[in-house]
Design a protein around this motif. Structure first.
Motif, PDB file in Angstrom:
ATOM      1  N   ASP A 127      64.942  60.637   1.609  1.00  0.00           N
ATOM      2  CA  ASP A 127      65.036  59.315   0.976  1.00  0.00           C
ATOM      3  C   ASP A 127      66.195  59.312  -0.008  1.00  0.00           C
ATOM      4  O   ASP A 127      67.028  58.404  -0.032  1.00  0.00           O
ATOM      5  N   ASP A 168      66.569  49.691   2.748  1.00  0.00           N
ATOM      6  CA  ASP A 168      65.557  50.752   2.698  1.00  0.00           C
ATOM      7  C   ASP A 168      66.220  51.919   3.421  1.00  0.00           C
ATOM      8  O   ASP A 168      66.331  51.907   4.645  1.00  0.00           O
ATOM      9  N   GLU A 201      65.435  50.263  -1.982  1.00  0.00           N
ATOM     10  CA  GLU A 201      64.022  50.574  -2.200  1.00  0.00           C
ATOM     11  C   GLU A 201      63.884  51.735  -3.178  1.00  0.00           C
ATOM     12  O   GLU A 201      62.901  51.818  -3.919  1.00  0.00           O
ATOM     13  N   GLU A 202      64.839  52.625  -3.182  1.00  0.00           N
ATOM     14  CA  GLU A 202      64.734  53.849  -3.988  1.00  0.00           C
ATOM     15  C   GLU A 202      65.245  53.712  -5.420  1.00  0.00           C
ATOM     16  O   GLU A 202      65.212  54.680  -6.173  1.00  0.00           O
ATOM     17  N   LEU A 232      65.532  55.044   4.043  1.00  0.00           N
ATOM     18  CA  LEU A 232      64.740  55.816   5.002  1.00  0.00           C
ATOM     19  C   LEU A 232      63.334  55.237   5.046  1.00  0.00           C
ATOM     20  O   LEU A 232      62.585  55.347   4.086  1.00  0.00           O
ATOM     21  N   ASP A 233      63.049  54.586   6.149  1.00  0.00           N
ATOM     22  CA  ASP A 233      61.735  53.954   6.312  1.00  0.00           C
ATOM     23  C   ASP A 233      60.845  54.844   7.176  1.00  0.00           C
ATOM     24  O   ASP A 233      61.303  55.359   8.200  1.00  0.00           O
TER      25      ASP A 233
HETATM   26 MN    MN Z   1      61.900  53.999   2.448  1.00  0.00          MN
END
Ligand code: MN
Ligand code: AHG
Ligand code: MN
Length: 349
Positions: free
Chosen positions: A73, A118, A96-97, A120-121
């Motif tokens: 992530d 995002d 997102e992070e 890494l989903d």
């Molecule tokens: Mn993610």
């Protein structure tokens, strides 16, 4: 007689063809998609070697949403932050992070675009070698370059100029829309290029698949229980079901727990992905800006639809970067049925 081979198209040549319809275009947008493509290749390389190097496992912290951050992530986030806006085409980045959006100082570039992603989903799946993804949405600034603020960031999904996702699966695929259909490109690792493999993706109006984490059933509201009951049994009743008599009356279930992978499969085959509110998460789990709105744009470009159960996801104006929404997304007829069941439950029908 041998047929002339079809021209190979990369994402860049595909967008350039689109751009030629807009002679005034500066090339900034093409450049931005190229930046994202480049970031995707780097993340893909890293995801593919995740089992080989010491990158597995949690990084030891929690992100702003209180979730365990996986090393990848962090990595994906850094890659995106470094790769985007090489020509200063970007004025705001949201991830997102990261708790807060990053505003890029006005410089020589146009800074026309806002990108929310995002990186890494589905990252909890990484250790098990299950498909993960990246999601991004792109908006255009409304304010003057020196006046860019939160209003430029907090725009509804319908204002997106483009959106897409990358799925790191048995192969790596890049799917995007810039408003003219949804198109898929598959990474050929031997040449390091995404090549057009799925032009003009269209999703069936009704699908045979429903995707939901059914373990949360005890904490769903009655309308959601009814939605899933109808997915399973059709409009018949549970007691009338005998395996042989009703097999095929309802849908089959597929749930990976990676939104990108579940969405991608349903987009190609037809189906609906559901992440309803639960008692513990009354607003749902998924984030409007970096997950729901970009995938909603892709779904619509392919003939599908996304709803929060009451309204089109694309119409929701975010109140903050990390706003969450319930999400019902996929085949248009299936999502419309979800909306109807929820509306009927409300009016007591
Ligand atoms: Mn993610
Ligand atoms: P992320 O890895 O970006 O935090 O997203 C995880 C999301 C999504 O990919 C997936 O569909 C969903 O969480 C799964 O949640 P449950 O484990 O609650 O089913
Ligand atoms: Mn996610």
């Amino acid at each position: 007689m041998t047929q002339a081979p079809k021209n190979l198209q990369t994402i860049e040549t595909h967008i350039l063809a689109l751009q030629s319809m807009h002679p005034s275009a500066s090339g900034d947008f093409t450049g931005l998609l190229s930046d994202i493509t480049f970031a995707a290749k780097i993340i893909s390389r890293e995801v593919n070697k995740a089992g080989l190097v010491d990158i597995l496992g949690a990084a030891g912290g929690e992100n702003v949403q209180g979730e365990v951050i996986q090393k990848l992530d962090d990595y994906g986030n850094n890659v995106f932050m470094k790769c985007l806006g090489t020509r200063n085409q970007v004025c705001i980045m949201g991830s997102e992070e990261m708790a807060d959006p990053v505003f890029i100082e006005p410089s020589s570039g146009t800074g026309n675009y806002i990108v929310v992603f995002d990186p890494l989903d589905g990252s909890s799946n990484i250790d098990a070698n299950v498909s993960v993804g990246t999601i991004f949405g792109i908006w255009k600034r409304k304010s003057r370059r020196d006046k860019v603020g939160m209003d430029d960031l907090l725009q509804a999904g319908c204002e997106q100029v483009a959106a897409g996702y990358i799925i790191y699966g048995s192969s790596t695929m890049f799917v995007y829309t810039a408003g003219h259909g949804a198109h898929g490109f598959t990474l050929d690792p031997s040449i390091g290029e995404f090549l057009l493999s799925h032009e003009n993706i269209t999703t069936p109006f009704l699908g045979d698949i429903y995707s939901v984490n059914e373990a949360y059933e005890p904490s769903w509201e009655p309308a959601v229980k009814e939605v899933v009951r109808q997915m399973k049994y059709g409009t018949g009743t549970e007691s009338s079901r005998t395996d042989e008599a009703t097999e095929g009356a309802g849908k089959t279930s597929r749930y990976i727990g990676s939104l990108v992978a579940d969405f991608h499969r349903n987009l190609l085959y037809g189906g609906v992905y559901l992440y309803p509110p639960t008692k513990g998460k009354p607003e749902g789990k998924l984030r409007l800006m970096c997950e729901a709105a970009p995938l909603a744009m892709i779904a619509e470009a392919a003939g599908g639809y996304a709803s929060d159960g009451r309204q089109n996801i694309m119409d929701i104006v975010p109140t903050h970067l990390h706003m969450r929404v319930p999400l019902y997304i996929g085949s248009r007829g299936d999502v419309m049925l979800v909306e109807k069941i929820i509306a009927d439950a409300k009016t007591g029908l």
